[in-house]
Write a protein that holds these residues in place. Structure first.
Motif, short mmCIF file in Angstrom:
data_model
loop_
_atom_site.label_atom_id
_atom_site.label_comp_id
_atom_site.label_asym_id
_atom_site.label_seq_id
_atom_site.Cartn_x
_atom_site.Cartn_y
_atom_site.Cartn_z
N ILE A 25 29.49 7.70 2.58
CA ILE A 25 29.12 7.60 3.99
C ILE A 25 27.80 6.85 4.05
O ILE A 25 26.79 7.31 3.53
CB ILE A 25 28.96 8.99 4.64
N ASP A 26 27.84 5.68 4.68
CA ASP A 26 26.63 4.87 4.81
C ASP A 26 26.64 4.16 6.17
O ASP A 26 27.53 4.39 6.98
CB ASP A 26 26.49 3.88 3.65
N MET A 27 25.66 3.29 6.37
CA MET A 27 25.53 2.65 7.68
C MET A 27 26.74 1.78 8.04
O MET A 27 26.99 1.54 9.22
CB MET A 27 24.23 1.84 7.77
N SER A 28 27.51 1.35 7.06
CA SER A 28 28.66 0.51 7.35
C SER A 28 29.83 1.29 7.94
O SER A 28 30.72 0.70 8.56
CB SER A 28 29.13 -0.23 6.10
N ASN A 29 29.86 2.62 7.75
CA ASN A 29 31.02 3.39 8.22
C ASN A 29 30.64 4.69 8.94
O ASN A 29 31.52 5.46 9.29
CB ASN A 29 31.98 3.68 7.06
N ALA A 30 29.35 4.91 9.16
CA ALA A 30 28.92 6.13 9.84
C ALA A 30 29.52 6.23 11.25
O ALA A 30 29.83 7.32 11.73
CB ALA A 30 27.40 6.21 9.90
N GLY A 31 29.74 5.10 11.90
CA GLY A 31 30.36 5.10 13.22
C GLY A 31 31.78 5.65 13.19
O GLY A 31 32.20 6.35 14.12
N SER A 32 32.50 5.37 12.12
CA SER A 32 33.85 5.92 11.97
C SER A 32 33.82 7.43 11.83
O SER A 32 34.67 8.13 12.39
CB SER A 32 34.54 5.31 10.74
N LEU A 33 32.84 7.93 11.09
CA LEU A 33 32.69 9.38 10.96
C LEU A 33 32.36 10.00 12.31
O LEU A 33 32.93 11.01 12.70
CB LEU A 33 31.60 9.72 9.94
N ASP A 34 31.45 9.36 13.05
CA ASP A 34 31.09 9.87 14.37
C ASP A 34 32.30 9.89 15.29
O ASP A 34 32.56 10.90 15.97
CB ASP A 34 29.97 9.00 14.97
#
Length: 102
Positions: A25-34
């Motif tokens: 989980i990093d800045m490239s995919n944190a939006g998907s987690l959210d």
């Protein structure tokens, strides 16, 4: 090489939704987690299983903090210090993912 983020939703026998997270989980995919947390919680509590997460950066922590009032976490030993030092373990429940609790 980074491990792609995989998100899957299931349900415990008691009806509690579970969001299983695998990878990094990093800045490239944190939006998907959210987005997944918004869809999964729908205002209800959700168990977020981080036992298969290899890496968690500040962007991922920010997402988890923003949902702290509605989530409980299952974390592997690698992530437990990060969750403690960040203070996330003080605002939500964090369970140990290891079978023996060690």
């Amino acid at each position: 090489m980074t491990t792609p983020l995989t998100l899957s939703v299931s349900q415990r026998p008691d009806g509690t939704p579970v969001l299983a997270v695998t990878g990094e989980i990093d800045m490239s995919n944190a939006g998907s987690l959210d987005d997944a947390l918004v869809r999964t919680t729908g205002g209800a509590r959700v168990l977020v299983d981080l036992s298969a997460v290899d890496y968690l950066d500040s962007a991922g922590l920010t997402v988890l903090f923003s949902h702290a009032s509605r989530i409980s976490l299952v974390a592997n030993p690698l992530l437990e210090p990060v969750l403690t030092i960040s203070g996330l373990a003080e605002v939500t429940t964090v369970e140990d993912a290891s079978p023996d609790g060690a």
